[in-house]
Structure formats: structure tokens, C-alpha cells
Design a protein around this motif. Structure first.
Motif, PDB file in Angstrom:
ATOM      1  N   LEU A  49       0.845  -1.185   0.000  1.00 22.04           N
ATOM      2  CA  LEU A  49       0.000   0.000   0.000  1.00 22.04           C
ATOM      3  C   LEU A  49       0.888   1.246   0.000  1.00 22.04           C
ATOM      4  O   LEU A  49       1.891   1.309   0.715  1.00 22.04           O
ATOM      5  CB  LEU A  49      -0.900   0.031   1.240  1.00 22.04           C
ATOM      6  N   ARG A  50       0.493   2.196  -0.812  1.00 24.59           N
ATOM      7  CA  ARG A  50       1.163   3.487  -0.840  1.00 24.59           C
ATOM      8  C   ARG A  50       0.114   4.580  -0.639  1.00 24.59           C
ATOM      9  O   ARG A  50      -1.004   4.461  -1.140  1.00 24.59           O
ATOM     10  CB  ARG A  50       1.885   3.697  -2.177  1.00 24.59           C
ATOM     11  N   TYR A  51       0.484   5.612   0.081  1.00 17.47           N
ATOM     12  CA  TYR A  51      -0.446   6.703   0.367  1.00 17.47           C
ATOM     13  C   TYR A  51      -0.137   7.880  -0.549  1.00 17.47           C
ATOM     14  O   TYR A  51       1.002   8.364  -0.607  1.00 17.47           O
ATOM     15  CB  TYR A  51      -0.333   7.127   1.839  1.00 17.47           C
ATOM     16  N   ASP A  52      -1.150   8.322  -1.286  1.00 20.73           N
ATOM     17  CA  ASP A  52      -0.998   9.451  -2.201  1.00 20.73           C
ATOM     18  C   ASP A  52      -1.341  10.739  -1.465  1.00 20.73           C
ATOM     19  O   ASP A  52      -2.505  11.058  -1.251  1.00 20.73           O
ATOM     20  CB  ASP A  52      -1.918   9.258  -3.410  1.00 20.73           C
ATOM     21  N   GLU A  53      -0.316  11.476  -1.066  1.00 23.87           N
ATOM     22  CA  GLU A  53      -0.543  12.712  -0.318  1.00 23.87           C
ATOM     23  C   GLU A  53      -1.256  13.774  -1.143  1.00 23.87           C
ATOM     24  O   GLU A  53      -1.944  14.633  -0.599  1.00 23.87           O
ATOM     25  CB  GLU A  53       0.795  13.262   0.187  1.00 23.87           C
TER      26      GLU A  53
END
Length: 382
Positions: A49-53
Motif C-alpha cells: 500500500l502506498r499513500y498518495d498525499e
């Protein structure tokens, strides 16, 4: 009062440890599960999972899915019952409905709580759960062609899995859905759907949930947004396509897609597991009727996405969010599809090529010419 629909549920494990459950129609004899003879030794490594700021959204990266099965011939279908020449995902020689953990999941297999955000450059394992729901042992056909009793068993499977997945650590949203048709991008022709258990509230659910919560608060907790919209659509009538004792289906006033129908319960419930027996009975009937009507619009089967919206497992959003189906198709004519291009894909600003009132009238005509699924089918308005 009719007897409750109680399928026989038989759990087992595939050779790599994935869970599989048989949901057999009521009255079937007990099943002794056949062992998975493929000897699978390990499960796929989890994605991340990656968080898109920039947007505040989570993105699942699942590169291992590139190797998943893609439109195999019938004799190699992984959802057909196992035969001497095809050791499939279902070890049995026959089944009614089956649910199992996806061999190539976007999320999981572990579940855990994830933080609200993640710093740039950091990743975490893509926790959650992805399950496959095979509606029938038959390789051909579609959900619309299931007999009523089988569709009713699928409804029970959705309710069972919603309750079970909602109880897993870190799960914040459970989403049953079906992608139907090559135009939608299906990778298997066999009639089936999926269930995703997300460790976050998805962007669309968060958007709908926030609007529902604002309305709920402004009404002092005495009314819900979807319940109010349902009342308005039923009173107006021009976009209603099917109305029963417990559910109403209508083309929404501000429909985004060329074909879009919402199926909404009259009672405020959060998800499949909260439905009463008679509501599930009518839901199976109404859903089959809608799908058959959708296919009657054109000479060839209509591609669609059946998205079962359930209340997120989020204390702030759940009280105001009502369970419902959003059934959509990009088909705008017999030989034309709507593609999401600049305005829709880049800006999320939809432009509809049809009018909801015309679509509702066409669907009513299609439903009026179709045979009833069962005696208790809801009436189509005149």
C-alpha cells in the motif's frame, strides 16, 4: 410466512492454505470436502500500500497480479469443477455456490490495522482480503440466468461473508461486486463476482459517506440522505422501474452512466447481514429481474458492474449510510460504449449521453415483457 432459506455451508482449505466455503442450496445432502490435489506449496507474496498525499487516497500496488489467469478456454477454467484433465480452484466434481480466497489478491492475505496516512517514500503490506464468489458450476451463462433458488443462495453467501469479513482485524469496508463482460475487463468468462475487504474506506465510499453524514446531522438523526432520495423517486415515479414490498429500483435523477439503476431497500439497513429473510427473498427476485431487463435492451448481453454499497465500518459514517446496489453499464447504444476520457477520468466530471427518464422508460418496457422470476415479483409501475 415462507421457510428461511438456509444453504448448507461447508468450509475447507485449498492446498496452499486458502479458505474455501461451499454454499449448497437448501435440501442438499451433507458434503465431505474433496482434497485439493494440486499440491500448491505457497501463496503469492502480498502487494503493498502506498499513500498518495496529493489526493489523500490509498493505492494498492499488486504487481504479482500480472501473472493471473486471463480468459482461459473452458477446459482450463479455474472456476469449473475439477476433472481428471483440469485440477481447478474447486476440488469438487460439482457445486452450487462457492467462495474462496483469491489466488492473486490485490489485498491480503493478512489483515491488520493501517495508519491513517503514510510518509512519502514508505510502503506497508497490502493487508485486507479478496475473495471470489462463483455463482454456478456451469461455465456458460450469467447471473441473470440462474434459477431463483440459486440466486437466493448467493444472497446468503454475500450476507455470510459480509459478517465474517467485517469482523476481521483492520477491515473498514466490505465491497461485494460483479464485473460482467469483456468490455468491463473481466479475466474469466465463468459467472462469478468478488468481495474486497479494504483496510481503508475507499474514495467513493468516503465521498458518499460524508454527504450522507452531513444530511443526517442536519436532520438531527431523524432522516437519511438515501432514504429521502428514495422517497422522492417513489413519489415522482417517472424514473422508477421496479417496486416491491421491500425494495425499489430506479434510474437516479442525476445518473452518471448511460445505463444506471439503483436498487434501494425501504428499510434503513447497513449491509447484507442486516437484511431480514423476506427482504433477502425479494432482493434475489428483484436483482434477477433487473439483470434480465438489462439484457433485454439489446440483441447481445449488456456489460455491467454490479456494485453493492454497504455502510463502511467507520463509526462516523455507518449510522447514516444505507445499503444499496448501484448497477451501471457503459453501453449507450447497441454498438457504442461510453469511455471515460478527459472530463470523467481526469476531473471526475461526468457527462451523460442519455436521459435518466428515457432509460427508465426503456427498462420498464423491457421488464414488462419478461416473465416473472417467481410469484412474488414486485410490480413495475405503469
Amino acid at each position: 410466512m415462507t421457510a428461511p432459506h438456509a444453504p448448507r455451508i461447508t468450509p475447507t482449505r485449498l492446498s496452499d492454505g486458502r479458505e474455501l466455503l461451499y454454499f449448497d442450496d437448501p435440501g442438499t445432502p451433507p458434503r465431505t470436502p474433496v482434497a485439493d490435489r494440486r499440491g500448491l506449496t505457497h501463496r503469492a507474496a502480498p502487494g503493498e500500500l502506498r499513500y498518495d498525499e496529493l489526493s489523500g487516497d490509498w493505492v494498492a500496488v499488486a504487481a504479482h497480479r500480472q501473472s493471473r489467469t486471463h480468459l482461459p478456454p473452458a477446459e482450463a477454467c479455474p472456476l469449473c469443477p475439477t476433472t481428471a484433465s483440469n485440477a481447478s480452484e474447486i476440488p469438487e466434481p460439482d457445486y452450487d455456490v462457492v467462495v474462496f480466497e483469491n489466488r492473486f489478491p490485490s489485498l491480503g492475505p493478512d489483515t491488520a490495522v493501517v495508519s491513517p496516512t503514510l510518509p512519502w517514500g514508505h510502503t506497508v503490506p497490502a493487508v485486507g482480503r479478496c475473495e471470489v464468489v462463483s455463482f454456478t458450476a456451469s461455465h456458460t451463462g450469467s447471473f441473470a440466468q440462474l434459477p431463483y433458488e440459486r440466486a437466493r443462495t448467493v444472497v446468503e453467501a454475500w450476507a455470510h461473508r459480509t459478517a465474517a469479513l467485517s469482523a476481521l482485524p483492520g477491515v473498514r469496508q466490505v465491497f461485494p461486486f460483479e464485473n460482467r463482460g469483456a468490455e468491463i475487463g473481466v479475466t474469466l468468462h465463468h459467472p462469478h463476482g468478488q468481495i474486497y475487504a479494504y483496510p481503508y474506506v475507499t474514495p467513493r465510499a468516503a465521498q458518499l459517506g460524508a454527504a450522507a453524514r452531513r444530511f443526517y446531522d442536519e436532520a438531527g438523526g431523524r432522516a437519511t440522505l438515501l432514504g429521502t432520495l428514495l422517497d422522492r423517486e417513489r413519489a415522482a415515479g417517472e424514473r422508477v422501474v421496479l417496486e416491491g414490498a421491500h425494495f425499489t429500483a430506479y434510474v437516479p435523477f442525476a445518473a452518471r452512466w448511460p445505463l444506471e439503476v439503483h436498487l434501494v431497500p425501504h428499510r434503513h439497513v447497513a449491509d447484507f447481514s442486516a437484511l431480514a429473510g423476506e427482504e433477502k427473498d425479494e432482493l434475489a427476485d428483484a436483482y434477477l429481474t433487473l439483470l434480465r431487463g438489462l439484457d433485454a435492451l439489446y440483441p447481445t448481453p449488456t456489460p455491467y458492474i454490479a456494485a453493492w454499497h454497504q455502510a463502511p465500518l467507520e463509526a462516523a459514517l455507518r449510522p447514516a449510510s444505507r445499503f444499496h446496489l448501484q448497477l451501471t453499464s457503459p453501453r449507450r447504444a447497441a454498438d457504442k460504449l461510453k469511455f471515460l476520457a478527459g472530463s470523467e477520468a481526469a476531473m471526475g466530471a461526468f457527462i451523460n449521453d442519455t436521459t435518466p427518464e428515457q432509460v427508465a422508460a426503456r427498462l420498464r418496457d423491457a421488464l414488462s415483457g419478461a416473465p416473472a422470476v417467481r410469484a412474488a415479483t414486485g410490480k413495475a409501475p405503469a
